[in-house]
Design a protein around this motif. Structure first.
Motif, PDB file in Angstrom:
ATOM      1  N   SER A  51       0.831  -1.199   0.000  1.00 18.78           N
ATOM      2  CA  SER A  51       0.000   0.000   0.000  1.00 18.78           C
ATOM      3  C   SER A  51       0.873   1.259   0.000  1.00 18.78           C
ATOM      4  O   SER A  51       0.632   2.206  -0.758  1.00 18.78           O
ATOM      5  CB  SER A  51      -0.890  -0.042   1.242  1.00 18.78           C
ATOM      6  OG  SER A  51      -1.759   1.042   1.284  1.00 18.78           O
ATOM      7  N   GLU A  52       1.901   1.246   0.816  1.00 13.84           N
ATOM      8  CA  GLU A  52       2.820   2.395   0.885  1.00 13.84           C
ATOM      9  C   GLU A  52       3.512   2.637  -0.456  1.00 13.84           C
ATOM     10  O   GLU A  52       3.608   3.762  -0.933  1.00 13.84           O
ATOM     11  CB  GLU A  52       3.912   2.148   1.942  1.00 13.84           C
ATOM     12  CG  GLU A  52       3.414   2.070   3.372  1.00 13.84           C
ATOM     13  CD  GLU A  52       2.726   3.346   3.824  1.00 13.84           C
ATOM     14  OE1 GLU A  52       2.962   4.422   3.241  1.00 13.84           O
ATOM     15  OE2 GLU A  52       1.929   3.254   4.776  1.00 13.84           O
ATOM     16  N   LEU A  53       4.021   1.535  -1.041  1.00 14.96           N
ATOM     17  CA  LEU A  53       4.803   1.687  -2.271  1.00 14.96           C
ATOM     18  C   LEU A  53       3.908   2.080  -3.439  1.00 14.96           C
ATOM     19  O   LEU A  53       4.299   2.882  -4.289  1.00 14.96           O
ATOM     20  CB  LEU A  53       5.566   0.400  -2.564  1.00 14.96           C
ATOM     21  CG  LEU A  53       6.572   0.045  -1.447  1.00 14.96           C
ATOM     22  CD1 LEU A  53       7.212  -1.309  -1.697  1.00 14.96           C
ATOM     23  CD2 LEU A  53       7.641   1.133  -1.332  1.00 14.96           C
ATOM     24  N   ARG A  55       1.267   3.883  -3.234  1.00 11.29           N
ATOM     25  CA  ARG A  55       0.944   5.305  -3.102  1.00 11.29           C
ATOM     26  C   ARG A  55       2.138   6.180  -3.485  1.00 11.29           C
ATOM     27  O   ARG A  55       1.970   7.207  -4.124  1.00 11.29           O
ATOM     28  CB  ARG A  55       0.450   5.637  -1.696  1.00 11.29           C
ATOM     29  CG  ARG A  55      -0.123   7.041  -1.649  1.00 11.29           C
ATOM     30  CD  ARG A  55      -0.948   7.354  -0.428  1.00 11.29           C
ATOM     31  NE  ARG A  55      -2.080   6.474  -0.280  1.00 11.29           N
ATOM     32  CZ  ARG A  55      -2.147   5.515   0.619  1.00 11.29           C
ATOM     33  NH1 ARG A  55      -1.141   5.307   1.446  1.00 11.29           N
ATOM     34  NH2 ARG A  55      -3.205   4.750   0.692  1.00 11.29           N
ATOM     35  N   ASN A  56       3.344   5.750  -3.126  1.00 13.40           N
ATOM     36  CA  ASN A  56       4.522   6.512  -3.549  1.00 13.40           C
ATOM     37  C   ASN A  56       4.637   6.548  -5.078  1.00 13.40           C
ATOM     38  O   ASN A  56       4.961   7.586  -5.658  1.00 13.40           O
ATOM     39  CB  ASN A  56       5.795   5.906  -2.963  1.00 13.40           C
ATOM     40  CG  ASN A  56       5.968   6.278  -1.487  1.00 13.40           C
ATOM     41  OD1 ASN A  56       5.205   7.065  -0.954  1.00 13.40           O
ATOM     42  ND2 ASN A  56       6.970   5.694  -0.858  1.00 13.40           N
ATOM     43  N   THR A  57       4.361   5.383  -5.702  1.00 12.30           N
ATOM     44  CA  THR A  57       4.403   5.309  -7.169  1.00 12.30           C
ATOM     45  C   THR A  57       3.449   6.342  -7.761  1.00 12.30           C
ATOM     46  O   THR A  57       3.770   7.045  -8.715  1.00 12.30           O
ATOM     47  CB  THR A  57       3.993   3.896  -7.645  1.00 12.30           C
ATOM     48  OG1 THR A  57       4.888   2.962  -7.070  1.00 12.30           O
ATOM     49  CG2 THR A  57       4.014   3.789  -9.160  1.00 12.30           C
ATOM     50  N   VAL A  59       1.970   9.079  -6.108  1.00 13.83           N
ATOM     51  CA  VAL A  59       2.153  10.469  -5.684  1.00 13.83           C
ATOM     52  C   VAL A  59       3.474  11.055  -6.183  1.00 13.83           C
ATOM     53  O   VAL A  59       3.505  12.152  -6.731  1.00 13.83           O
ATOM     54  CB  VAL A  59       2.083  10.572  -4.140  1.00 13.83           C
ATOM     55  CG1 VAL A  59       2.403  11.985  -3.674  1.00 13.83           C
ATOM     56  CG2 VAL A  59       0.692  10.166  -3.658  1.00 13.83           C
ATOM     57  N   TYR A  60       4.558  10.311  -5.990  1.00 18.04           N
ATOM     58  CA  TYR A  60       5.876  10.865  -6.347  1.00 18.04           C
ATOM     59  C   TYR A  60       6.337  10.426  -7.734  1.00 18.04           C
ATOM     60  O   TYR A  60       7.038  11.157  -8.405  1.00 18.04           O
ATOM     61  CB  TYR A  60       6.925  10.475  -5.302  1.00 18.04           C
ATOM     62  CG  TYR A  60       6.563  10.953  -3.919  1.00 18.04           C
ATOM     63  CD1 TYR A  60       6.587  12.314  -3.616  1.00 18.04           C
ATOM     64  CD2 TYR A  60       6.163  10.062  -2.933  1.00 18.04           C
ATOM     65  CE1 TYR A  60       6.237  12.765  -2.356  1.00 18.04           C
ATOM     66  CE2 TYR A  60       5.806  10.502  -1.670  1.00 18.04           C
ATOM     67  CZ  TYR A  60       5.846  11.854  -1.394  1.00 18.04           C
ATOM     68  OH  TYR A  60       5.483  12.295  -0.154  1.00 18.04           O
ATOM     69  N   GLY A  61       5.971   9.189  -8.109  1.00 22.20           N
ATOM     70  CA  GLY A  61       6.417   8.679  -9.411  1.00 22.20           C
ATOM     71  C   GLY A  61       5.519   9.168 -10.544  1.00 22.20           C
ATOM     72  O   GLY A  61       5.793   8.908 -11.702  1.00 22.20           O
ATOM     73  N   LEU A 109       7.307   7.786   6.551  1.00 20.32           N
ATOM     74  CA  LEU A 109       7.561   6.437   7.085  1.00 20.32           C
ATOM     75  C   LEU A 109       7.280   5.343   6.069  1.00 20.32           C
ATOM     76  O   LEU A 109       7.562   4.174   6.316  1.00 20.32           O
ATOM     77  CB  LEU A 109       6.685   6.203   8.328  1.00 20.32           C
ATOM     78  CG  LEU A 109       7.025   7.027   9.563  1.00 20.32           C
ATOM     79  CD1 LEU A 109       5.950   6.842  10.632  1.00 20.32           C
ATOM     80  CD2 LEU A 109       8.387   6.621  10.116  1.00 20.32           C
ATOM     81  N   GLY A 110       6.721   5.727   4.912  1.00 18.36           N
ATOM     82  CA  GLY A 110       6.283   4.717   3.957  1.00 18.36           C
ATOM     83  C   GLY A 110       7.416   3.855   3.449  1.00 18.36           C
ATOM     84  O   GLY A 110       7.366   2.626   3.531  1.00 18.36           O
ATOM     85  N   LEU A 111       8.444   4.479   2.934  1.00 19.33           N
ATOM     86  CA  LEU A 111       9.546   3.754   2.314  1.00 19.33           C
ATOM     87  C   LEU A 111      10.355   2.978   3.354  1.00 19.33           C
ATOM     88  O   LEU A 111      10.587   1.777   3.227  1.00 19.33           O
ATOM     89  CB  LEU A 111      10.432   4.774   1.577  1.00 19.33           C
ATOM     90  CG  LEU A 111      11.201   4.315   0.360  1.00 19.33           C
ATOM     91  CD1 LEU A 111      10.312   3.662  -0.670  1.00 19.33           C
ATOM     92  CD2 LEU A 111      11.932   5.509  -0.269  1.00 19.33           C
TER      93      LEU A 111
END
Ligand SMILES: Nc1ncnc2c1ncn2[C@@H]1O[C@H](COP(=O)(O)OP(=O)(O)OP(=O)(O)O)[C@@H](O)[C@H]1O
Ligand SMILES: [Mg+2]
Lengths: 140, 273
Positions: A51-53, A55-57, A59-61, A109-111
């Motif tokens: 779930s964290e990764l 969302r990073n993909t 939001v940031y990717g 804290l996600g990554l």
């Protein structure tokens, strides 16, 4: 990192373009985690990391895709997920993996948390090219 | 193009009949008639202007009409096939025109056929997109429905969270909770997460923000129902709940809230035995 996908089934691809896709990614990963008989705690940990990764993909990717499926190595079974984007990349990996560091408005804290939640964690990133994060959890 | 211009009336009425019968009267013939005649006109124009480039500018009118048709079919609960047939039935209607077997005409028919196939696919695309929109708007409605804030006691409200908490849903829950604090004049709120399968940093952040907002309003929040696997995950992630009161069960949380709001709880130990 070449992922040792299990021979019986090819991994599934889930595009990550909107918020709903984060939920979908989580559901795919949950199905695989149950299939390889992870304990309830390990399932929850792996799903949360995914779930964290995801969302990073997003939001940031700037969006990307997840490939997920069962893996197999020396008779052990597990579940793996690969998150890939062709976004801006991470200029300072160590900083990004520091607890509490965020370039947005997150908890940062996600990554770092995802890394603690899984058995194997590979981060491959290059500025202006994109980011690929691979996670694996083995059944005990 | 030629094909469509000869025997115009015959082709259109065959086409309209074909489509009407495949929809089994669920759309009136008059309506189908109107839709298809307009479409036929646009098709002729499109072929004249843009050849077989169905995704090009020449066909923008055709695509606009098909978009409307497909959206309506999707909303009215027709299947993708029943939508695509509106275009495909034209191929059948054209067959009788082909009687005289000239090679030229056959080639023309095949090319037109390809264009029509492409337009049929287009209707399926629009259909699918529309269905997806319907599903997500239903999800939004469900979201509203599935987050009840309940009053457990004078001065104590609770919100039991069930299912996946995405950002939008958490937002709704939190707003409702804060509003309910005002409406009921409560000073104790319980957020029960027994039914939540995973707590990630985003959910945690929403929880933390809600607790802070409730505090600013003079209320205290208790989080209950943190199951063992969730507790372990939260710890491994590194999330700190700080001084937020957490309880294993909703019952414990209620007891805590009542005590805080000054209700005297007497346990009847003897009565239980
Ligand atoms: N796929 C990615 N592409 C580019 N940068 C990224 C990517 N993933 C993470 N980062 C960077 O690493 C930082 C740390 O990520 P991390 O997930 O730990 O925290 P966060 O997303 O900011 O907050 P949260 O705790 O809510 O996840 C991000 O703020 C971002 O700058
Ligand atoms: Mg993150």
């Amino acid at each position: 990192m070449t992922v040792p996908w299990a021979s019986e089934a090819p991994p599934q691809t889930q595009p990550i373009i909107g918020n709903d896709d984060v939920v979908r990614s989580r559901q795919h990963v949950r199905a695989f985690a149950q299939q390889c008989k992870l304990s309830l705690v390990d399932q929850t940990k792996f799903i949360t990391a995914a779930s964290e990764l995801a969302r990073n993909t997003l939001v940031y990717g700037g969006g990307g895709a997840m490939r997920a499926g069962l893996v197999e190595r020396q008779g052990r079974r597990g579940v793996a997920a690969v998150f890939e984007d062709s976004g801006p990349g991470i200029p300072d990996i160590e900083l990004a993996l520091t607890d509490g560091w965020t370039s947005g408005g997150g908890l940062g804290l996600g990554l770092s948390g995802a890394r603690r939640l899984v058995d194997e964690f590979f981060l491959d990133t290059e500025v202006d090219r994109g980011t690929t994060v691979t996670i694996v959890k083995w059944a005990r | 193009m030629e094909l469509l211009s000869t025997d115009r009336e015959k082709i259109t009425s065959e086409w309209i009949d074909g489509v009407t019968s495949s929809l089994q009267g669920r759309i009136s013939k008059a309506e189908v008639d109107r839709e298809l005649r307009e479409l036929y006109e646009a098709l002729v124009q499109g072929l004249r202007a843009g050849g077989e480039e169905t995704r090009g500018d020449g066909f923008s009118e055709v695509r606009a009409l098909l978009t409307e048709l497909s959206r309506n079919r999707a909303r009215q609960g027709f299947t993708p096939s029943e939508t695509a047939i509106s275009v495909l039935a034209l191929k059948q209607a054209l067959e009788p025109v082909l009687r005289n077997d000239s090679a030229e005409e056959t080639t023309a028919y095949l090319r037109l056929g390809r264009a029509l196939d492409d337009l049929a696919l287009y209707t399926v695309e629009v259909y699918t997109r529309t269905r997806e929109e319907i599903i997500s708007s239903q999800a939004a409605q469900l979201m509203e429905l599935s987050t009840p804030v309940v009053k457990l006691w004078e001065g104590v409200i609770a919100v039991p969270l069930v299912g996946t908490l995405d950002s939008a849903r958490t937002q709704v829950v939190m707003e409702k909770l804060l509003q309910a604090l005002v409406d009921t004049g409560s000073e104790q709120a319980i957020i029960d997460i027994t039914g939540v399968p995973a707590v990630d940093t985003q959910v945690a952040q929403h929880l933390l923000k809600t607790v802070v907002a409730a505090r600013l309003m003079g209320a205290e929040c208790t989080v209950s129902g943190i199951r063992p696997q969730i507790a372990q995950t939260i710890v491994a992630l590194g999330i700190e709940f700080g001084d937020i009161v957490t309880k294993a069960t909703l019952a414990d949380a209620l007891q805590h809230a009542l005590r805080k709001s000054g209700v005297d709880l007497v346990t009847h130990q003897d009565a239980r035995r």
